[in-house]
Design an enzyme around this catalytic site. Structure first.
Site, short mmCIF file in Angstrom:
data_model
loop_
_atom_site.label_atom_id
_atom_site.label_comp_id
_atom_site.label_asym_id
_atom_site.label_seq_id
_atom_site.Cartn_x
_atom_site.Cartn_y
_atom_site.Cartn_z
N CYS A 190 130.29 94.02 -31.89
CA CYS A 190 130.94 94.04 -33.21
C CYS A 190 131.70 92.75 -33.47
O CYS A 190 131.79 92.29 -34.61
CB CYS A 190 131.89 95.24 -33.31
SG CYS A 190 131.06 96.84 -33.32
N CYS A 219 133.87 97.75 -29.13
CA CYS A 219 132.49 97.29 -29.26
C CYS A 219 132.42 95.76 -29.18
O CYS A 219 132.83 95.07 -30.12
CB CYS A 219 131.92 97.80 -30.59
SG CYS A 219 130.34 97.09 -31.05
#
Length: 131
Positions: free
Chosen positions: A56, A53
């Site tokens: 993230c 991700c």
């Protein structure tokens, strides 16, 4: 690189330097979840993330900063949803990054997505520190 190094000059005779040592948010596992989150005597922030991700990574930096700034008042953790999907599922985490705030073992706030640091700080202040 050497040509880019600048000497700091000050017009006054004193210069202020402040340093803070913080390791940032700690990684948490499913095994340590109850002890560190549910049974915590201080409020807890948990970032649910995944290694694939991209957003993230931005939230990681924010959570690490918050961990340093609020050290001693809240605990900050990161849980990899790919490694511990059962924990993520138990809190209905469907997207990452998601940040959950816990107080007295209960989830009290949820933030999903990459947002400015001020949003996370406001949630902390409103949920934990003004009560």
């Amino acid at each position: 690189a050497a040509s880019r190094i600048r000497r700091l000059t000050t017009r006054s005779r004193t210069a202020r330097v402040s340093c803070a040592y913080s390791t940032g948010a700690e990684a948490i596992t499913a095994c340590s979840w109850n002890q560190n989150v549910i049974c915590s005597d201080v409020p807890v922030l948990v970032e649910f993330w995944a290694s694939w991700c991209g957003p993230c990574k931005m939230v990681h930096r924010i959570v690490d900063e918050i961990a340093g700034e609020y050290a001693g008042r809240i605990k900050c953790y990161k849980l990899d949803t790919d490694d511990y999907p059962q924990t993520a599922n138990s809190y209905n985490i469907e997207r990452v990054p998601t940040v959950l705030l816990f107080k007295d073992g209960e989830k009290i706030h949820s933030i999903t997505g990459t947002l400015p640091k001020a949003v996370y700080v406001r949630a902390i202040e409103n949920s934990f520190l003004q009560q």
